[in-house]
Design a protein around this motif. Structure first.
Motif, mmCIF file in Angstrom:
data_model
loop_
_atom_site.group_PDB
_atom_site.id
_atom_site.type_symbol
_atom_site.label_atom_id
_atom_site.label_comp_id
_atom_site.label_asym_id
_atom_site.label_seq_id
_atom_site.Cartn_x
_atom_site.Cartn_y
_atom_site.Cartn_z
ATOM 1 N N ILE A 205 1.016 -1.243 -0.072
ATOM 2 C CA ILE A 205 -0.090 -0.022 -0.015
ATOM 3 C C ILE A 205 0.897 1.129 -0.002
ATOM 4 O O ILE A 205 1.606 1.552 1.132
ATOM 5 N N CYS A 206 0.977 1.797 -1.235
ATOM 6 C CA CYS A 206 1.788 3.147 -1.339
ATOM 7 C C CYS A 206 0.980 4.438 -1.211
ATOM 8 O O CYS A 206 1.579 5.591 -1.125
ATOM 9 N N LEU A 207 -0.494 4.305 -1.444
ATOM 10 C CA LEU A 207 -1.169 5.484 -1.388
ATOM 11 C C LEU A 207 -2.456 5.314 -0.688
ATOM 12 O O LEU A 207 -2.945 4.260 -0.854
ATOM 13 N N ASN A 208 -2.836 6.315 0.142
ATOM 14 C CA ASN A 208 -4.350 6.393 0.622
ATOM 15 C C ASN A 208 -5.227 7.167 -0.176
ATOM 16 O O ASN A 208 -5.033 8.315 -0.473
ATOM 17 N N TYR A 209 -6.045 6.445 -0.611
ATOM 18 C CA TYR A 209 -6.847 7.035 -1.581
ATOM 19 C C TYR A 209 -8.273 7.488 -0.712
ATOM 20 O O TYR A 209 -9.145 6.913 -0.092
ATOM 21 N N ARG A 210 -8.511 8.993 -0.721
ATOM 22 C CA ARG A 210 -9.111 9.630 0.152
ATOM 23 C C ARG A 210 -10.524 9.588 -0.406
ATOM 24 O O ARG A 210 -10.944 9.878 -1.484
ATOM 25 N N GLN A 211 -11.563 8.974 0.551
ATOM 26 C CA GLN A 211 -13.078 8.823 0.213
ATOM 27 C C GLN A 211 -13.806 9.914 1.076
ATOM 28 O O GLN A 211 -13.948 9.734 2.115
ATOM 29 N N ARG A 212 -13.986 11.111 0.210
ATOM 30 C CA ARG A 212 -14.782 12.253 0.876
ATOM 31 C C ARG A 212 -16.103 11.804 1.183
ATOM 32 O O ARG A 212 -17.008 10.988 0.552
ATOM 33 N N ARG A 213 -16.748 12.457 2.204
ATOM 34 C CA ARG A 213 -18.180 12.427 2.778
ATOM 35 C C ARG A 213 -19.006 12.609 1.554
ATOM 36 O O ARG A 213 -19.914 11.756 1.483
ATOM 37 N N GLN A 214 -18.858 13.451 0.649
ATOM 38 C CA GLN A 214 -19.651 13.752 -0.530
ATOM 39 C C GLN A 214 -19.180 13.290 -1.764
ATOM 40 O O GLN A 214 -19.545 13.548 -2.708
ATOM 41 N N GLY A 215 -18.271 12.406 -1.646
ATOM 42 C CA GLY A 215 -17.776 11.759 -2.697
ATOM 43 C C GLY A 215 -16.892 12.340 -3.597
ATOM 44 O O GLY A 215 -16.833 13.618 -3.450
ATOM 45 N N ASN A 216 -16.219 11.957 -4.885
ATOM 46 C CA ASN A 216 -15.470 12.693 -5.696
ATOM 47 C C ASN A 216 -16.489 13.086 -6.656
ATOM 48 O O ASN A 216 -17.671 13.074 -6.964
ATOM 49 N N ILE A 217 -15.584 13.946 -7.668
ATOM 50 C CA ILE A 217 -16.449 14.283 -8.708
ATOM 51 C C ILE A 217 -17.327 13.457 -9.653
ATOM 52 O O ILE A 217 -18.498 13.861 -10.180
ATOM 53 N N LEU A 218 -16.818 11.896 -9.673
ATOM 54 C CA LEU A 218 -17.589 11.148 -10.546
ATOM 55 C C LEU A 218 -18.648 10.686 -9.619
ATOM 56 O O LEU A 218 -19.593 9.828 -10.295
ATOM 57 N N SER A 219 -19.169 10.952 -8.659
ATOM 58 C CA SER A 219 -20.255 10.614 -7.758
ATOM 59 C C SER A 219 -21.200 11.578 -7.663
ATOM 60 O O SER A 219 -22.368 11.622 -7.037
ATOM 61 N N THR A 220 -21.102 12.779 -8.358
ATOM 62 C CA THR A 220 -21.922 13.584 -8.277
ATOM 63 C C THR A 220 -23.145 13.708 -9.518
ATOM 64 O O THR A 220 -22.800 12.871 -10.605
ATOM 65 N N THR A 221 -24.152 14.217 -9.347
ATOM 66 C CA THR A 221 -25.391 14.067 -10.648
ATOM 67 C C THR A 221 -25.012 15.152 -11.634
ATOM 68 O O THR A 221 -25.218 16.228 -11.313
ATOM 69 N N SER A 222 -24.759 14.584 -12.647
ATOM 70 C CA SER A 222 -24.505 15.441 -13.972
ATOM 71 C C SER A 222 -24.558 15.011 -14.980
ATOM 72 O O SER A 222 -24.358 13.652 -15.426
ATOM 73 N N ARG A 223 -24.882 15.846 -16.268
ATOM 74 C CA ARG A 223 -24.716 15.206 -17.445
ATOM 75 C C ARG A 223 -23.099 14.884 -17.936
ATOM 76 O O ARG A 223 -23.193 14.318 -19.197
ATOM 77 N N LYS A 224 -22.061 15.481 -17.274
ATOM 78 C CA LYS A 224 -20.657 15.106 -17.726
ATOM 79 C C LYS A 224 -20.523 13.873 -17.836
ATOM 80 O O LYS A 224 -19.474 13.321 -18.248
ATOM 81 N N HIS A 225 -21.267 12.923 -17.084
ATOM 82 C CA HIS A 225 -21.209 11.524 -17.137
ATOM 83 C C HIS A 225 -21.231 10.881 -18.555
ATOM 84 O O HIS A 225 -20.933 9.862 -18.829
ATOM 85 N N PHE A 226 -22.054 11.554 -19.594
ATOM 86 C CA PHE A 226 -21.937 11.146 -20.823
ATOM 87 C C PHE A 226 -20.367 11.388 -21.529
ATOM 88 O O PHE A 226 -20.412 10.752 -22.740
ATOM 89 N N ASP A 227 -19.514 11.952 -21.061
ATOM 90 C CA ASP A 227 -18.006 11.925 -21.503
ATOM 91 C C ASP A 227 -17.781 10.445 -21.479
ATOM 92 O O ASP A 227 -16.746 10.265 -22.261
ATOM 93 N N ILE A 228 -18.173 9.614 -20.788
ATOM 94 C CA ILE A 228 -17.490 8.159 -20.885
ATOM 95 C C ILE A 228 -17.760 7.553 -22.211
ATOM 96 O O ILE A 228 -16.874 6.917 -22.756
ATOM 97 N N HIS A 229 -18.597 8.086 -23.013
ATOM 98 C CA HIS A 229 -18.764 7.383 -24.524
ATOM 99 C C HIS A 229 -17.469 7.925 -25.296
ATOM 100 O O HIS A 229 -16.890 7.269 -25.916
ATOM 101 N N ASP A 230 -17.294 9.258 -25.222
ATOM 102 C CA ASP A 230 -16.378 9.830 -25.933
ATOM 103 C C ASP A 230 -14.817 9.177 -25.471
ATOM 104 O O ASP A 230 -13.959 8.959 -26.174
#
Length: 735
Positions: A205-230
């Motif tokens: 284990i070389c890195l501590n991956y912080r899990q924020r209370r409100q999550g990271n940007i990928l856990s937000t509700t947004s149309r930006k998730h459509f970027d996955i297709h591109d």
């Protein structure tokens, strides 16, 4: 040229940024540069970065004129990198102590591969830590290098940029860059991993991956998730440009479908009104790049969104029916087991049946194991049955009869047994019948608070039901003690109706009777070179740290400071054996032969016999080890915090079995000077032995069997000296 160029994109993380930078700049391995990219952060991040750059020449700061996003911020830092390897560190994550040294050593060991993949742990805002569940893939990859084609399982790891370091020459030659938008790691990681000719892994284990209370940007509700297709279009375009990678198209096709459906299934990723459109785009992309048969779990993408929703609803309804059925079956099984127990409780006790357990059903271990071995010799007519977890059955010695917890056989033998021997409490479902004899051996001499004494230590008893534990302890008939201190402590900690029996600790019989050479077979099994001085390091858990583990000693440094002719053997507290503690460096040091990780050794008595000196903090092991009359060093650099959080029956730094080190520097100095085994060490140990080894005479197990199973009158052990009155006062008045 530095070994590492650590590129840190920074945006709205002022609360975490200092911790991130400190975790890098305070590494023991200092051959690095930090390229911090201020992505036009509107908070105080820019000022913090400038502050660090002013005091550490290894830090360079780029202030971008406008916000460009995570991927492009990384791109902005890459042209300034001069290091041999690139490391992309997110600014709210942290490196673990010693991480860069371990990475550098592994790079040297594998002759600078294109990519080195290492492990990480998720650290949660509420204090919890969880290691990557696929960490085993890192060790299974082997010691050498490989390509993704040679070990495709490596692609099952989280496809992110920050769990790897990359040879800069390789990255520049291939022209890898990050695209804009969400999921920018996807079109970086797949091309990199598929193109790399030499990949290596580091199971640490070389890195501590912080899990924020409100999550990271990928856990937000947004149309930006459509970027996955591109992003996946970019991956397929890269593969199409490399004919030698065409074999990966079916794999990527499946991963793309799984990834997009996973996003769609999350209730908080997409606005409800956009889910149909997201499904349609995913289905179109899936059809466009279809290459071969479609896995059953992805066939939903061949139909419409309405059919997909219907299948999801049917699956949820089916899952609810299954859950209810499981609950009904579980209730029925419980009723059957309860009836089975009641039926056997109507029969008389079997005077020749003993049931044993140790360490929550982990096997023939500890004091119960020693009593069992003595009973087989002295009372062979008494049938012995061990309660053992199913995953431990294969490790049992030959010829040991066993049952698994809460099975029908378990209910049968516990309903009729006369003798019960355990070092932890039996489950609450076990009914103590009149005439049965419950023998509680404990797990050694107590230094830290136990039982009812924990009522005044809310942090230490977190998740621990003291009243329930005392109700279970009410079943004890006899409590075994090795010294007057234990007798007083148990009477206070467990206000129950039992009789203290001054037998000594059965598991310590082998230590009291130890002869020169007894530890040689263990040394040979552990691969310790002949003639080496063995230092056994056995730290305990901390109650003031969530998860219990705290690195108090840099093991690699300690092993190096001990010098030639020494072997450092490390045994973590059993409660830490399955957590992230070993992955934070111990497993990797063991693999490289720097230390010996003996955490999984079932019999700690054998490790003690194989060692020349014990280094511990506040582990109860030091009371047992004193029976060997070998040097003990107490590393007590956090005694104040430990005693305040857990509570202690006496001050181990004042009444120590040997020298006390209050810092690593003092610990290293004790061994460098040889003071660890001087006359003062012997004097302190003699006083400690007189107080805490008083009843250990090598016949404890025999005494238990003869007294409690055979009904014989056996002369008890004679204390070497009277216990000082002040010592009794310490136990009775400590709070």
């Amino acid at each position: 040229m530095p070994r590492f160029s650590i590129i840190v994109p920074v945006f709205k993380v002022q609360g975490f940024l200092r911790e991130c930078l400190d975790s890098v700049l305070e590494q023991s391995y200092a051959d690095l540069e930090v390229i911090a990219v201020d992505d036009c952060s509107p908070d105080g991040c820019g000022a913090i970065l400038d502050e660090y750059a002013a005091r550490d020449p290894r830090v360079r700061v780029l202030h971008l004129p406008r916000n460009v996003g995570l991927g492009r911020a990384r791109n902005a830092g890459m042209p300034y990198a001069e290091g041999e390897f690139l490391f992309f560190l997110d600014s709210d994550d942290t490196l673990t102590p010693g991480a860069l040294r371990a990475i550098a050593d592994r790079l040297d060991e594998t002759a600078d591969p294109d990519v080195l993949v290492f492990d990480y742990a998720r650290t949660y805002w509420w204090g919890g830590t969880r290691r990557n569940v696929l960490a085993h893939l890192l060790s299974e990859a082997g010691d050498g290098t490989f390509s993704a084609a040679g070990h495709p399982e490596i692609l099952e790891l989280l496809m992110v940029v920050w769990n790897k370091v990359y040879r800069r020459e390789f990255v520049e030659r291939e022209g890898f860059t990050f695209p804009p938008g969400y999921y920018e790691d996807t079109p970086w990681t797949f091309p990199v991993m598929l193109s790399a000719g030499r990949i290596a892994t580091l199971d640490r284990i070389c890195l501590n991956y912080r899990q924020r209370r409100q999550g990271n940007i990928l856990s937000t509700t947004s149309r930006k998730h459509f970027d996955i297709h591109d992003q996946y279009q970019r991956v397929f375009a890269f593969v199409d440009s490399r004919p030698e990678l065409a074999r990966w198209r079916p794999y990527l096709h499946r991963k793309m479908g799984e990834h997009c459906l996973d996003i769609l299934a999350k209730p908080d990723r997409l606005p409800a009104c956009d889910k149909g459109e997201f499904f349609a785009r995913t289905a179109a992309l899936f059809r466009e790049h279809r290459d071969g048969p479609v896995p059953p779990e992805l066939r939903a993408l061949l139909g419409g969104y309405a059919r997909y929703r219907a299948r999801r609803q049917a699956a949820r309804a089916g899952g609810e029916l299954v859950r209810r059925g499981q609950q009904a079956r579980s209730a029925a099984v419980t009723r059957i087991k309860r009836g089975w127990s009641t039926a056997h409780e109507l029969r008389p006790l079997d005077p020749e049946l003993a049931v044993y357990s140790a360490f929550s059903h982990r096997g023939v271990l500890g004091d119960p194991g020693a009593v069992h071995r003595a009973a087989r010799e002295l009372a062979p007519h008494i049938r012995a049955v061990w309660v053992v977890r199913a995953d431990q059955v294969a490790l049992l010695p030959p010829g040991v009869e066993h049952v698994t917890p809460d099975s029908l056989d378990y209910r049968r033998v516990t309903a009729r047994a006369t003798y019960f021997v355990n070092n932890v409490n039996w489950p609450g479902s076990l009914v103590k019948r009149e005439g049965s004899v419950h023998i509680h051996t404990h797990q050694g001499t107590p230094l830290k608070y136990m039982g009812a004494d924990l009522l005044g230590k809310p942090g230490a008893r977190h998740g621990f039901d003291v009243p329930q534990m005392l109700r279970r302890a009410d079943r004890w008939d006899y409590s075994l003690v090795a010294n007057r201190h234990s007798e007083l402590a148990w009477d206070r900690a467990y206000p129950c109706h039992f009789t203290s029996l001054r037998t000594g600790s059965p598991r310590n019989d082998v230590l009291v009777r130890a002869r020169p050479g007894d530890g040689l077979p263990v040394r040979a099994r552990l691969g310790i070179p002949a003639g080496h001085r063995v230092v056994l390091y056995a730290p305990t858990r901390r109650d003031y740290v969530r998860g219990g583990h705290l690195d108090r000693v840099d093991l690699a440094r300690f092993a190096e400071d001990l010098g030639e002719g020494h072997t450092l053997v490390v045994r973590l507290h059993p409660s830490l054996a399955d957590g992230p503690a070993r992955g934070a460096g111990l497993s990797e040091l063991h693999r490289r032969g720097v230390v010996v990780d003996a955490t999984d050794e079932p019999h700690v008595e054998e490790l003690m016999l194989a060692s020349d000196v014990l280094v511990t903090d506040y582990s109860a092991l030091l009371f047992d080890y004193a029976n060997l009359d070998r040097p003990i060093v107490v590393h007590a650099d956090d005694w104040g915090a430990y005693a305040a959080s857990r509570g202690a029956y006496f001050d181990i730094t004042a009444d120590s079995p040997g020298h006390v080190a209050r810092s690593y520097r003092e610990l290293a100095r004790l061994f460098a000077s040889g003071a660890w085994q001087d006359a003062e060490s012997a004097r302190l140990r003699a006083g400690f032995r007189a107080r805490f080894c008083a009843f250990d005479d090598g016949r404890a197990a025999e005494r238990v069997v003869r007294t409690l199973m055979l009904g014989e009158r056996v002369e008890g052990p004679t204390p070497v000296v009277q216990v000082p009155a002040q010592a009794e006062h310490d136990v009775l008045t400590s709070s």
